[in-house]
Design a protein around this motif. Structure first.
Motif, PDB file in Angstrom:
ATOM      1  N   CYS A 252       4.891   3.848  -1.131  1.00  0.00           N
ATOM      2  CA  CYS A 252       4.229   2.582  -1.441  1.00  0.00           C
ATOM      3  C   CYS A 252       3.032   2.812  -2.367  1.00  0.00           C
ATOM      4  O   CYS A 252       2.798   2.045  -3.302  1.00  0.00           O
ATOM      5  CB  CYS A 252       3.782   1.905  -0.146  1.00  0.00           C
ATOM      6  SG  CYS A 252       3.022   0.275  -0.381  1.00  0.00           S
ATOM      7  N   VAL A 272      -3.409   1.213   0.010  1.00  0.00           N
ATOM      8  CA  VAL A 272      -2.401   0.372   0.651  1.00  0.00           C
ATOM      9  C   VAL A 272      -3.111  -0.422   1.744  1.00  0.00           C
ATOM     10  O   VAL A 272      -3.805   0.167   2.591  1.00  0.00           O
ATOM     11  CB  VAL A 272      -1.270   1.219   1.276  1.00  0.00           C
ATOM     12  CG1 VAL A 272      -0.310   0.341   2.071  1.00  0.00           C
ATOM     13  CG2 VAL A 272      -0.520   1.973   0.186  1.00  0.00           C
ATOM     14  N   LYS A 276       0.007  -3.599   5.473  1.00  0.00           N
ATOM     15  CA  LYS A 276       1.182  -2.956   4.880  1.00  0.00           C
ATOM     16  C   LYS A 276       1.438  -1.612   5.554  1.00  0.00           C
ATOM     17  O   LYS A 276       2.592  -1.247   5.811  1.00  0.00           O
ATOM     18  CB  LYS A 276       0.963  -2.765   3.379  1.00  0.00           C
ATOM     19  CG  LYS A 276       2.137  -2.110   2.654  1.00  0.00           C
ATOM     20  CD  LYS A 276       3.393  -2.963   2.714  1.00  0.00           C
ATOM     21  CE  LYS A 276       4.509  -2.347   1.891  1.00  0.00           C
ATOM     22  NZ  LYS A 276       5.761  -3.134   1.972  1.00  0.00           N
ATOM     23  N   SER A 279       3.108  -2.257   8.785  1.00  0.00           N
ATOM     24  CA  SER A 279       4.502  -2.653   8.562  1.00  0.00           C
ATOM     25  C   SER A 279       5.375  -1.433   8.282  1.00  0.00           C
ATOM     26  O   SER A 279       6.496  -1.317   8.804  1.00  0.00           O
ATOM     27  CB  SER A 279       4.577  -3.633   7.388  1.00  0.00           C
ATOM     28  OG  SER A 279       5.921  -3.918   7.048  1.00  0.00           O
TER      29      SER A 279
END
Length: 292
Positions: A252, A272, A276, A279
């Motif tokens: 990510c 990040v 997130k 998740s």
């Protein structure tokens, strides 16, 4: 004075071991929210050993990245501090007690998991470069990445496999994945810390930075992460979720680094968001559930 019994001595050591483990857990929680989250997805035994390894590495990193200098230590003194720290860390491979809780916990992990002295020496060699080297050619950069990151991945793998057996072929695959994952983490950090490294520390791990160079590095990192993912199913169950979460988190970060402008990269650290991260951790757990 009454001599302590064997049971008393074991209790004394047990309390010191427990305190040392708590100290290393504090280090990782203080310095890295991402690795803290990923480590919580490891089995408790593996997590304690990973925290011990992380703490030793972090202390060395802080010595060369400015903590010692900020305390008023001259460059020669900083180098001596790092050299002395390396000697004490290497001594912990054979001596079962140390007054420094971080080194004590690291030594317990290193002896139990069979860390190789050559890997520790390679790590400190890379840290030593940070004291004087300000730029790198491709060969020097590969050497730096090996010592600063790939050997850390190999030591993590030693922790993961401490109670497991693996075929020579599977072990070779996992070792390759561990090195590639460590290299990916380091390259991501080169991009994330571009401004801090150049302006704050006077270091340039990467040459003159352009969009084309950023894109090449991003492609290289993605190849590293893909190679690392191939080895994750071979890891013991207690390690897989945490490693997968860390890999996905850095994937990510790569996406964010690719979409960021060069100005953003030069002026700040790409992150990040916490939601997130949560998740990604949840998805990593679900992947393991469905794979079983």
């Amino acid at each position: 004075m009454k001599e302590a019994s064997v049971a008393d001595q074991q209790d004394f050591l047990g309390r010191f071991d427990a305190m040392s483990s708590k100290a290393t857990a504090t280090v990782i929680a203080h310095y890295s929210s991402s690795f803290t989250l990923a480590s919580k997805l490891l089995s408790p035994k593996i997590r304690r050993d990973i925290e011990a390894l992380y703490a030793m590495v972090r202390v060395a990193d802080e010595v060369v990245d400015g903590a010692a200098a900020a305390a008023g230590c001259a460059p020669d003194a900083v180098a001596e501090i790092l050299d002395n720290y390396e000697r004490q860390v290497l001594l912990s491979l054979s001596v079962p007690f140390h007054t420094d809780p971080v080194i004590h916990a690291f030594g317990n992990t290193a002896r139990k998991c069979g860390f190789e002295q050559a890997h520790i020496v390679a790590f400190f060699d890379s840290m030593r470069r940070d004291l004087s080297q300000t730029s790198y050619d491709p060969t020097q950069l590969d050497e730096y990445i090996y010592g600063s990151a790939e050997v850390i991945g190999l030591m993590c793998l030693k922790i993961f496999l401490q109670d497991s057996t693996a075929s020579p072929q599977d072990r070779a695959t996992m070792e390759h994945g561990a090195r590639r994952l460590g290299a990916a983490f380091q390259k991501v950090n080169f991009l994330r810390d571009l401004a801090e490294d150049r302006e704050g520390l006077g270091r340039s791990y990467l040459p003159v930075f352009t969009e084309e160079m950023r894109d090449e590095i991003v492609t290289d990192i993605r190849e590293d992460l893909d190679a690392a993912r191939l080895s994750i199913p071979l890891l013991p169950f207690g390690a897989r979720t945490g490693v997968r979460a860390a890999t996905d988190l850095y994937g990510c970060l790569v996406d964010n680094l690719e979409s960021a402008s060069l100005e953003d990269l030069k002026n700040g650290r790409i992150r990040v968001p916490s939601m997130k991260k949560a998740s990604l951790a949840t998805k990593a757990m679900w992947k393991e559930v469905f794979q079983k």
